[in-house]
Motif scaffolding. Structure first.
Motif, short mmCIF file in Angstrom:
data_model
loop_
_atom_site.label_atom_id
_atom_site.label_comp_id
_atom_site.label_asym_id
_atom_site.label_seq_id
_atom_site.Cartn_x
_atom_site.Cartn_y
_atom_site.Cartn_z
N MET A 93 19.15 20.79 11.26
CA MET A 93 18.13 21.18 12.24
C MET A 93 17.45 22.46 11.78
SD MET A 93 20.39 20.37 15.65
CE MET A 93 19.27 21.15 16.79
N THR A 94 16.24 22.71 12.26
CA THR A 94 15.53 23.91 11.87
C THR A 94 16.14 25.14 12.55
OG1 THR A 94 13.93 23.83 13.68
CG2 THR A 94 13.37 22.61 11.67
N VAL A 95 15.72 26.29 12.05
CA VAL A 95 16.15 27.55 12.66
C VAL A 95 15.77 27.58 14.14
CG1 VAL A 95 15.68 30.05 12.68
CG2 VAL A 95 16.14 28.87 10.52
N LEU A 96 14.53 27.20 14.44
CA LEU A 96 14.06 27.21 15.83
C LEU A 96 14.88 26.25 16.69
CD1 LEU A 96 12.12 28.08 18.05
CD2 LEU A 96 10.47 26.40 17.18
N GLN A 97 15.16 25.07 16.19
CA GLN A 97 15.97 24.10 16.95
C GLN A 97 17.37 24.64 17.21
OE1 GLN A 97 15.41 20.81 14.23
NE2 GLN A 97 13.94 19.78 15.59
N ASN A 98 17.95 25.31 16.22
CA ASN A 98 19.26 25.93 16.41
C ASN A 98 19.21 26.97 17.52
OD1 ASN A 98 21.79 25.66 14.30
ND2 ASN A 98 19.88 24.92 13.38
N LEU A 99 18.19 27.81 17.51
CA LEU A 99 18.08 28.85 18.53
C LEU A 99 17.92 28.23 19.92
CD1 LEU A 99 15.81 31.42 16.66
CD2 LEU A 99 18.24 31.67 17.19
N LYS A 100 17.11 27.19 20.00
CA LYS A 100 16.92 26.54 21.31
C LYS A 100 18.21 25.90 21.81
CE LYS A 100 11.94 25.70 21.18
NZ LYS A 100 10.87 24.68 21.12
N PRO A 124 13.91 39.46 12.17
CA PRO A 124 12.60 39.03 11.66
C PRO A 124 12.67 37.87 10.67
CG PRO A 124 12.77 41.43 11.64
CD PRO A 124 14.13 40.92 11.97
N ARG A 125 13.75 37.81 9.90
CA ARG A 125 13.86 36.73 8.91
C ARG A 125 13.97 35.36 9.58
NH1 ARG A 125 17.94 39.57 4.74
NH2 ARG A 125 17.94 41.05 6.45
N LEU A 126 14.52 35.32 10.78
CA LEU A 126 14.62 34.04 11.49
C LEU A 126 13.24 33.54 11.90
CD1 LEU A 126 17.80 34.46 13.73
CD2 LEU A 126 17.62 33.56 11.39
N GLU A 127 12.37 34.46 12.28
CA GLU A 127 11.00 34.04 12.62
C GLU A 127 10.27 33.54 11.37
OE1 GLU A 127 7.23 35.37 15.32
OE2 GLU A 127 8.43 36.97 14.43
N GLU A 128 10.47 34.25 10.25
CA GLU A 128 9.84 33.84 8.99
C GLU A 128 10.29 32.44 8.58
OE1 GLU A 128 11.00 36.76 6.13
OE2 GLU A 128 10.05 38.42 7.22
N ARG A 129 11.54 32.10 8.94
CA ARG A 129 12.12 30.83 8.49
C ARG A 129 12.33 29.85 9.66
NH1 ARG A 129 13.16 34.78 5.23
NH2 ARG A 129 13.97 34.57 3.12
N LYS A 130 11.57 30.01 10.73
CA LYS A 130 11.85 29.23 11.94
C LYS A 130 11.71 27.73 11.74
CE LYS A 130 7.19 29.97 13.84
NZ LYS A 130 6.44 30.64 14.94
N ASN A 131 10.89 27.29 10.78
CA ASN A 131 10.72 25.86 10.54
C ASN A 131 11.55 25.36 9.36
OD1 ASN A 131 8.82 25.49 12.66
ND2 ASN A 131 7.27 26.48 11.37
N GLN A 132 12.38 26.25 8.81
CA GLN A 132 13.24 25.90 7.68
C GLN A 132 14.55 25.30 8.18
OE1 GLN A 132 13.24 29.09 4.80
NE2 GLN A 132 15.26 28.52 4.00
N LEU A 133 15.12 24.35 7.45
CA LEU A 133 16.40 23.79 7.83
C LEU A 133 17.49 24.85 7.71
CD1 LEU A 133 16.37 20.21 6.21
CD2 LEU A 133 15.84 20.86 8.57
N ALA A 134 18.35 24.92 8.70
CA ALA A 134 19.37 25.97 8.74
C ALA A 134 20.31 25.89 7.55
CB ALA A 134 20.16 25.87 10.05
N GLY A 135 20.56 24.68 7.07
CA GLY A 135 21.47 24.51 5.94
C GLY A 135 20.96 25.09 4.65
N THR A 136 19.68 25.41 4.58
CA THR A 136 19.10 25.98 3.35
C THR A 136 19.07 27.51 3.37
OG1 THR A 136 16.81 25.95 4.17
CG2 THR A 136 17.63 23.93 3.12
N LEU A 137 19.50 28.12 4.46
CA LEU A 137 19.54 29.57 4.55
C LEU A 137 20.69 30.15 3.74
CD1 LEU A 137 19.01 30.10 8.41
CD2 LEU A 137 17.25 30.12 6.63
#
Length: 236
Positions: A93-100, A124-137
């Motif tokens: 899931m994306t960063v944003l989906q994880n936060l939600k 701030p890095r989470l906003e920069e990567r909000k559409n990135q898949l969490a597994g790629t962080l």
């Protein structure tokens, strides 16, 4: 006033007793550290406090209410959030989906949006990567995401299990700075951490667990200078 009180807690895995009658409290607004070797019972204690494991006996009080038998999802609604060991982000899931997902028990959409903006200001890095898949962080970014996800439930008490595990020294310092800022914003913190030196450097008080028992407790600064603690947990 104690936001959390644990009294005479006993926890078993089958016939093996993991927690042997421990008692401790967490005051409103404090950072409390639980330190100890691997296998001492730190994670089991947190899992019991947050309703993931059922205690055999003893009691857990949150804001004066007995929550010993209350399931984990209800405890989240009551204001207890858990940042698990190993981060446990939803990798696909994306960063944003994880936060939600962290706000799944909440219905106040306007406040959730405000909360999300607060998380982005904090990380701030989470906003920069909000559409990135969490597994790629990176590991450090995943830890920030796990913390941000927990904060999205708007907790009064946040329980963190080994937040610095596997991180580079730069990220370790950053994560501990963030923990202090979260606490400074009014959230009480119960922290389990293998890096005892770092944990004691930011905690108000601490408890030392050995084989399921609390063997020492006191002000973190005092424990930092305790010879047995230094020998067991603070040697380089």
């Amino acid at each position: 006033m104690a936001i959390l009180e644990v009294k005479d807690l006993e926890v078993f895995y089958g016939v093996i007793q993991a927690i042997k009658g421990i008692s401790f409290d967490v005051g409103q607004g404090e950072i409390i550290a639980l330190i100890g070797a691997n296998g001492a019972g730190k994670t089991t204690t947190l899992h019991t406090v947050t309703g993931l494991i059922r205690a055999k006996s003893g009691a857990i009080f949150y804001e004066g209410k007995d929550v010993t038998r209350i399931p984990g999802e209800k405890l989240v609604q009551m204001g207890i959030a858990h940042v698990p060991e190993g981060r446990r982000v939803f990798a696909s899931m994306t960063v944003l989906q994880n936060l939600k997902m962290g706000a799944y028990t909440r219905k106040d959409k306007g406040e959730i949006a405000e909360n999300l903006n607060m998380i982005y200001r904090r990380f701030p890095r989470l906003e920069e990567r909000k559409n990135q898949l969490a597994g790629t962080l990176s590991g450090g970014e995943q830890q920030m995401l796990a913390m941000g996800r927990a904060l999205m439930s708007h907790p009064k008490l946040i329980v963190m299990d080994e937040p610095s595990m596997g991180l580079s020294p730069i990220y370790v310092n950053e994560i501990f700075d963030i923990i202090q800022k979260i606490n400074g914003d009014g959230t009480t913190v119960l922290l389990v951490e293998q890096n005892a030196k770092k944990a004691l450097s930011i905690a108000n008080r601490a408890y030392v667990l050995e084989t399921g028992k609390i063997v020492l407790s006191g002000d973190a600064s005092e424990l930092m200078n305790n010879d047995s603690v230094k020998k067991a947990y603070l040697s380089e």
